[in-house]
Design a protein around this motif. Sequence first.
Motif, PDB file in Angstrom:
ATOM      1  N   LEU A 128       4.896   2.150  -4.604  1.00 41.50           N
ATOM      2  CA  LEU A 128       5.389   3.212  -3.733  1.00 41.50           C
ATOM      3  C   LEU A 128       6.805   3.626  -4.113  1.00 41.50           C
ATOM      4  O   LEU A 128       7.193   4.778  -3.940  1.00 41.50           O
ATOM      5  CB  LEU A 128       5.360   2.752  -2.271  1.00 41.50           C
ATOM      6  CG  LEU A 128       4.095   3.066  -1.489  1.00 41.50           C
ATOM      7  CD1 LEU A 128       4.146   2.422  -0.112  1.00 41.50           C
ATOM      8  CD2 LEU A 128       3.889   4.574  -1.362  1.00 41.50           C
ATOM      9  N   SER A 150       3.709  -2.312  -2.852  1.00 41.58           N
ATOM     10  CA  SER A 150       5.017  -1.872  -2.357  1.00 41.58           C
ATOM     11  C   SER A 150       5.908  -1.428  -3.509  1.00 41.58           C
ATOM     12  O   SER A 150       6.700  -0.483  -3.373  1.00 41.58           O
ATOM     13  CB  SER A 150       5.686  -2.990  -1.555  1.00 41.58           C
ATOM     14  OG  SER A 150       6.091  -4.060  -2.382  1.00 41.58           O
ATOM     15  N   TYR A 207      -1.351   7.587   7.663  1.00 46.07           N
ATOM     16  CA  TYR A 207      -0.471   6.806   6.789  1.00 46.07           C
ATOM     17  C   TYR A 207      -0.964   6.854   5.342  1.00 46.07           C
ATOM     18  O   TYR A 207      -0.183   7.096   4.418  1.00 46.07           O
ATOM     19  CB  TYR A 207      -0.391   5.362   7.266  1.00 46.07           C
ATOM     20  CG  TYR A 207       0.148   4.423   6.212  1.00 46.07           C
ATOM     21  CD1 TYR A 207       1.503   4.408   5.900  1.00 46.07           C
ATOM     22  CD2 TYR A 207      -0.708   3.589   5.494  1.00 46.07           C
ATOM     23  CE1 TYR A 207       1.998   3.580   4.905  1.00 46.07           C
ATOM     24  CE2 TYR A 207      -0.226   2.761   4.499  1.00 46.07           C
ATOM     25  CZ  TYR A 207       1.124   2.751   4.212  1.00 46.07           C
ATOM     26  OH  TYR A 207       1.604   1.941   3.217  1.00 46.07           O
ATOM     27  N   ALA A 259       9.417   3.798   0.606  1.00 45.42           N
ATOM     28  CA  ALA A 259       8.877   5.011  -0.003  1.00 45.42           C
ATOM     29  C   ALA A 259       9.613   6.255   0.474  1.00 45.42           C
ATOM     30  O   ALA A 259       9.554   7.305  -0.172  1.00 45.42           O
ATOM     31  CB  ALA A 259       7.393   5.142   0.310  1.00 45.42           C
ATOM     32  N   ALA A 301       3.375   7.109  10.487  1.00 47.51           N
ATOM     33  CA  ALA A 301       3.264   7.058   9.027  1.00 47.51           C
ATOM     34  C   ALA A 301       4.637   7.087   8.383  1.00 47.51           C
ATOM     35  O   ALA A 301       4.922   6.318   7.449  1.00 47.51           O
ATOM     36  CB  ALA A 301       2.414   8.227   8.530  1.00 47.51           C
ATOM     37  N   ARG A 352       6.396   3.729   8.797  1.00 47.36           N
ATOM     38  CA  ARG A 352       5.900   2.700   7.882  1.00 47.36           C
ATOM     39  C   ARG A 352       6.379   2.953   6.451  1.00 47.36           C
ATOM     40  O   ARG A 352       6.794   2.024   5.747  1.00 47.36           O
ATOM     41  CB  ARG A 352       4.373   2.650   7.928  1.00 47.36           C
ATOM     42  CG  ARG A 352       3.817   2.041   9.192  1.00 47.36           C
ATOM     43  CD  ARG A 352       2.301   2.088   9.225  1.00 47.36           C
ATOM     44  NE  ARG A 352       1.690   1.313   8.154  1.00 47.36           N
ATOM     45  CZ  ARG A 352       0.370   1.218   7.975  1.00 47.36           C
ATOM     46  NH1 ARG A 352      -0.466   1.871   8.799  1.00 47.36           N
ATOM     47  NH2 ARG A 352      -0.125   0.492   6.985  1.00 47.36           N
ATOM     48  N   LEU A 353       6.327   4.194   6.018  1.00 52.77           N
ATOM     49  CA  LEU A 353       6.746   4.516   4.656  1.00 52.77           C
ATOM     50  C   LEU A 353       8.242   4.291   4.468  1.00 52.77           C
ATOM     51  O   LEU A 353       8.682   3.886   3.385  1.00 52.77           O
ATOM     52  CB  LEU A 353       6.370   5.962   4.327  1.00 52.77           C
ATOM     53  CG  LEU A 353       4.865   6.205   4.170  1.00 52.77           C
ATOM     54  CD1 LEU A 353       4.559   7.695   4.175  1.00 52.77           C
ATOM     55  CD2 LEU A 353       4.341   5.544   2.897  1.00 52.77           C
ATOM     56  N   THR A 354       9.023   4.528   5.505  1.00 51.68           N
ATOM     57  CA  THR A 354      10.458   4.248   5.431  1.00 51.68           C
ATOM     58  C   THR A 354      10.698   2.750   5.332  1.00 51.68           C
ATOM     59  O   THR A 354      11.525   2.293   4.534  1.00 51.68           O
ATOM     60  CB  THR A 354      11.179   4.836   6.659  1.00 51.68           C
ATOM     61  OG1 THR A 354      10.935   6.244   6.728  1.00 51.68           O
ATOM     62  CG2 THR A 354      12.678   4.592   6.575  1.00 51.68           C
ATOM     63  N   GLU A 385       8.777   0.628   4.031  1.00 47.89           N
ATOM     64  CA  GLU A 385       8.313   0.169   2.725  1.00 47.89           C
ATOM     65  C   GLU A 385       9.178   0.681   1.577  1.00 47.89           C
ATOM     66  O   GLU A 385       8.939   0.329   0.413  1.00 47.89           O
ATOM     67  CB  GLU A 385       6.867   0.610   2.509  1.00 47.89           C
ATOM     68  CG  GLU A 385       5.892  -0.106   3.426  1.00 47.89           C
ATOM     69  CD  GLU A 385       4.498   0.483   3.396  1.00 47.89           C
ATOM     70  OE1 GLU A 385       3.547  -0.234   3.720  1.00 47.89           O
ATOM     71  OE2 GLU A 385       4.362   1.686   3.059  1.00 47.89           O
ATOM     72  N   ARG A 416       1.011   8.471   2.298  1.00 44.96           N
ATOM     73  CA  ARG A 416       1.349   7.609   1.155  1.00 44.96           C
ATOM     74  C   ARG A 416       0.874   8.239  -0.150  1.00 44.96           C
ATOM     75  O   ARG A 416       1.596   8.251  -1.151  1.00 44.96           O
ATOM     76  CB  ARG A 416       0.689   6.244   1.362  1.00 44.96           C
ATOM     77  CG  ARG A 416       0.878   5.250   0.207  1.00 44.96           C
ATOM     78  CD  ARG A 416      -0.129   4.116   0.316  1.00 44.96           C
ATOM     79  NE  ARG A 416      -1.493   4.630   0.220  1.00 44.96           N
ATOM     80  CZ  ARG A 416      -2.576   3.895   0.485  1.00 44.96           C
ATOM     81  NH1 ARG A 416      -2.459   2.647   0.890  1.00 44.96           N
ATOM     82  NH2 ARG A 416      -3.786   4.418   0.353  1.00 44.96           N
TER      83      ARG A 416
END
Length: 217
Positions: A157, A154, A14, A60, A51, A54-56, A58, A18
Amino acid sequence: MSSTAPLPDHEVTYRKARDLILFGELAPGEAVTIQGIVERLGTGITPAREAIRRLTAEGALRATENRRLMVPELTLEQLQELTYARTGIEPQIARLAAVAIEPEDIDALEQIDEQVNTALRTGDIQAYLRYNHVFHWTLYAHSEAEILMATAASHWLRVGPSLRVMVKGGESTPIPDMHEVAIAALRDGDYEAVGEAIHNDILQGHSNIAHGLDEAD
């Protein structure tokens, strides 16, 4: 003697994924796939999938109409929201940091800012994004304001990759250099001026992003 336990694979993946976004290796508008993350980072499919999830979540990464994932390109409306959010939180983090920072820490910030300026002079987008992030987060770490910093992270990102417009074919940094203003205020112990410098630094960066978005229309 206590030792720090190694991070699990999904957390390492992750953080590396990121950083690909934060530091410009994945640019706004670029497609992202699980297999692509696996190949770039040499990780497994399951950590890569986690990963990306999580990025989606957030913001990003964003799913397009055909369900492909991409690093989102900001709209002017989103940039305005991020301006409100960042200028409301980050100057306060900077003020809190200024209370606790030591002279040797300010020296370290000055050295980091030299790397920021070098990247701007040479047109190195990835180095600029990396060292600009390091400058802010090295300062903010002295605040120990975990909740505010998590919220600010956040926001970064979402907006950080778009700060690549600050690097334009070797042009020098915009004047005045708000990092230098913040450093001078830190040395003077002027906490309010530190917050104001970070506020203006955010506005400066977002103004350049907005200009880039206007040119793209």
